[in-house]
Design an enzyme around this catalytic site. Structure first.
Site, PDB file in Angstrom:
ATOM      1  CE1 TYR A 120      30.414   5.605  67.844  1.00 62.22           C
ATOM      2  CE2 TYR A 120      31.060   7.916  67.881  1.00 62.22           C
ATOM      3  CZ  TYR A 120      31.280   6.606  68.243  1.00 62.22           C
ATOM      4  OH  TYR A 120      32.392   6.295  68.995  1.00 62.22           O
ATOM      5  CE  LYS A 150      33.021   4.293  65.447  1.00 70.46           C
ATOM      6  NZ  LYS A 150      33.610   5.014  66.536  1.00 70.46           N
TER       7      LYS A 150
END
Length: 286
Positions: A120, A150
């Site tokens: 992320y 992400k």
């Protein structure tokens, strides 16, 4: 306090009203890093339980400042049957280069050796600016479960380089800056994880369909209108607390106040944001 009792209604709303079948739990919008370990486990369990046979993927964010806590959350996510886990870079004592970041991620991923792993990337909040393109070089050797990123940053050059260099690996690149999603799709992003999809998921799905056709003029209309709303609320002051307020008035599900140090959205914000959202005429006539 966390309110587990609304999660069943929340799942049903996402699926039936927004056509959203994948969730990312305990991330930024869910205030994951303001929760203690027990609360994060309870939320993860409830989303996996309520999402069974309704949601396609439940990805649990297990990042933490403490490596043992992150590892404990990774083991827990694996045990409850999460579809994937994601980890942000630690952001108080920060990794300063690719090797330090990979070492941390590897130590977490290895605790859930059968679960797809996502990095992320959110440098505006973590301050960790290691280029993802650099990070991905040879990452499968260190993290065999590595599945994708992400990508919550506006650096589309970095994203483009990642996609260009890693097509063969079939990594998933999920974009996290909602007002720029169409730009990311144009360079090859596979999908998106973002807060607005809680209440604009159906509109965003229509944009994705238009892009796939491709009807770029229609896709742009959706992106411009999403941007018009976000530009308006950002000027009022738009963060997690305000996102909760918007989701509450759109869905009717009480999202509750945020946890300190965040403070609740003002009544003035709610009135103005609601009026703005109501005023938008979408291409599907809604």
């Amino acid at each position: 306090q966390i309110n587990l009792s609304v999660i069943r209604q929340y799942v049903d709303y996402l699926v039936s009203e927004q056509n959203v079948k994948n969730v990312f739990v305990n991330g930024t919008t869910g205030e994951g890093l303001s929760l203690n370990i027990q609360e994060r486990k309870q939320l993860a369990e409830e989303w996996v339980c309520q999402g069974k046979d309704k949601l396609d993927h439940v990805i649990i964010h297990v990042g933490a400042l403490s490596l043992p806590e992150s590892q404990e959350l990774a083991r827990h996510a694996a045990a409850i049957g999460a579809s994937g886990i994601a980890v942000i870079a630690p952001f108080f004592f920060k990794p300063t280069n690719k090797d330090e970041l990979i070492a941390f991620l590897q130590q977490v991923a290895s605790e859930a050796p059968a679960v797809p792993f996502y990095y992320y990337h959110i440098p505006p909040l973590t301050g960790v600016k290691v280029c993802v393109e650099e990070l991905l070089d040879g990452i499968k050797e260190w993290i065999p479960t590595f599945q994708g990123v992400k990508f919550s940053d506006t650096d589309l050059l970095d994203l483009a380089q990642c996609i260009n260099k890693n097509e063969r690996e079939q990594f998933a690149f999920l974009y996290g800056v909602d007002e720029q999603l169409l730009s990311a799709l144009a360079i090859g992003a596979d999908g998106a994880v973002g807060s607005t999809y809680n209440y604009l998921g159906q509109k965003t799905n229509l944009m994705l369909q238009a892009f796939a056709k491709p009807d770029l003029a229609l896709a742009r209309k959706y992106q411009f209108l999403t941007g018009e709303f976000l530009n308006f609320v950002i000027k009022l002051g738009f963060g997690v607390a305000q996102t909760k307020a918007v989701m509450t008035f759109v869905s009717g599900i009480p999202m509750g106040p945020p946890r300190l140090p965040l403070v609740d959205a003002s009544e003035d914000f709610i009135v103005k944001a609601k009026a703005k959202l109501d005023s938008i005429v979408w291409p599907d006539g809604d």
